[in-house]
Design a protein around this motif. Structure first.
Motif, PDB file in Angstrom:
ATOM      1  N   THR A 110      -1.973  -9.852  10.338  1.00 32.28           N
ATOM      2  CA  THR A 110      -0.714  -9.146  10.088  1.00 32.28           C
ATOM      3  C   THR A 110       0.279  -9.967   9.268  1.00 32.28           C
ATOM      4  O   THR A 110       0.267 -11.197   9.310  1.00 32.28           O
ATOM      5  N   ASP A 140      -2.775  -5.882   4.629  1.00 29.99           N
ATOM      6  CA  ASP A 140      -2.180  -4.758   5.357  1.00 29.99           C
ATOM      7  C   ASP A 140      -1.124  -3.998   4.569  1.00 29.99           C
ATOM      8  O   ASP A 140      -0.431  -3.142   5.113  1.00 29.99           O
ATOM      9  N   PRO A 165      -3.160  -3.932  10.879  1.00 29.44           N
ATOM     10  CA  PRO A 165      -3.735  -3.024   9.886  1.00 29.44           C
ATOM     11  C   PRO A 165      -4.738  -2.006  10.419  1.00 29.44           C
ATOM     12  O   PRO A 165      -4.983  -0.987   9.769  1.00 29.44           O
TER      13      PRO A 165
END
Length: 402
Positions: A110, A140, A165
């Protein structure tokens, strides 16, 4: 004779400053009377923060955030000399080199920590931000980054989606109602080393996904998820950002930040302006640049291509010395008078990294010797032998890969 040495970092082995110092030493070992000016460069990826802070005599601010694996970590952003501009390098938070290869999973990593870093700088009062995009382990689209800044994503049941994601395909609605107010008041400049769009054959998943752990099957899934994510955001914000140059930078963070109003620019150009590259080149006879690995992406905004282009515009011959090359080197001869690989025999990547200092010194020395001969300058072989001692003693015989 004046040389300007302006390399990028040799990823995984040498910083830009270290590479520049080695190249300088090799030139001076061959030609002690030369003037060598080092201008360590970056293009938005690793080293951008250091280059900009050092060139402006700024300082660092330590911050506790979440890393790509959503674990607590301490990192920093820079404040440039003058105290008005904050510099954030995404590689400091979610860089590829910060994630062990076994943990590189584009469905779980992330960018939330990058958003935390931006929020900290904005809440500290900085209203001009330079964000270096490059070298990320994430893919992401800035999904986590936006959430750290207050953007909310909901599934069809109205439940808020966490900043990972894997949840991109579940997005049904997005709300910018709680976006950090300071974002709209900030001037945000993005320093990127690529111009790829968010999706498609040239998008972040297809081009950069494999180095982040994505399989061919994963790439199609990731690309579809990012296209859906973009559909929802663009419908809500009434705009089109997925095709903007650099939208695919840093695993799609370029898309998210442009949605917030950030302006995209060449990372190499921005760093060059702060480091006064043009001024250094004004009276140069030769320019040396380099990077860890030269591939087709080099010509799409990487440091060596930018340096070579500026040197060419000024009529100064530029030499590229990189760790290694992929196919397509011939296309670089329009920019460089010659290109050289520091790796001089079959060896593993680990051996090349371990011997990076000595290999770069040797390759640079050989080019400097050729320039001396071509210029009818007498070589200082005794000085070369003396200077090489410190580098040679660190070399071990590399193992040949079977």
């Amino acid at each position: 004779m004046k040389f300007v040495v302006a390399p990028d970092a040799f990823k995984g082995s040498l910083s830009a400053a270290e590479a520049a110092a080695i190249m300088r030493d090799a030139i001076l070992a061959t030609l002690p009377t030369a003037k060598v000016q080092c201008v360590p460069m970056a293009d938005g990826g690793e080293g951008t923060l250091d280059a900009l802070v050092a060139s402006t005599q700024g300082h660092l601010v330590r911050v506790a955030v979440r890393n790509a694996q959503n674990q607590p970590c301490e990192t920093c952003y820079g404040v440039l000399g003058g105290g008005e501009t904050a510099v954030i390098e995404v590689a400091q938070v979610v860089g590829l080199t910060t994630v062990p290869e076994r943990d590189r999973n584009p469905f779980t990593l992330t960018t939330y920590g990058v958003g935390q870093l931006i929020a900290h700088a904005l809440e500290a009062g900085y209203r001009k931000l330079v964000i270096g995009l490059g070298g990320s382990a994430t893919n992401d689209g800035g999904f986590g980054l936006l959430q750290a800044l207050g953007v909310e994503f909901f599934n069809v049941a109205g439940v808020k989606i966490p900043p990972f994601p894997a949840g991109l395909k579940e997005i049904h609605r997005v709300s910018f109602d709680h976006l950090l107010p300071a974002v709209s008041k900030a001037e945000i400049w993005l320093a990127s080393d690529v111009d790829n769009p968010l999706c498609g054959k040239d998008g972040c998943s297809a081009v950069f996904g494999p180095q982040k752990g994505a399989t061919p099957k994963d790439i199609a899934v990731l690309d579809e998820a990012l296209a859906h994510y973009a559909d929802v955001i663009e419908a809500e914000r009434s705009g089109q950002w997925r095709h903007c140059p650099g939208a695919g930078a840093a695993g799609g963070m370029g898309f998210a930040l442009q949605v917030l109003g950030a302006k995209m620019g060449s990372g190499a150009k921005l760093v060059a302006e702060y480091c006064r590259l043009d001024q250094a080149l004004a009276d140069a006879d030769w320019v040396f640049t380099g990077e860890g690995r030269t591939d087709p992406q080099t010509a799409r905004g990487k440091v060596p291509h930018y340096v070579g282009t500026v040197a060419g515009r000024l009529g100064i011959p530029c030499v590229l010395i990189s760790g290694s090359f992929t196919d397509g080197v011939d296309a670089l001869y329009d920019t460089f008078v010659s290109v050289h690989a520091a790796v001089n025999c079959p060896m593993s990547v680990a051996d090349a990294v371990e011997n990076a200092e000595a290999l770069l010194f040797s390759a640079t020395r050989n080019v400097a010797r050729l320039i001396c001969r071509a210029s009818s300058i007498e070589l200082d072989n005794q000085n070369v032998q003396h200077e090489m001692v410190g580098h040679v003693q660190r070399i071990r015989t590399p193992e040949v890969e079977e």
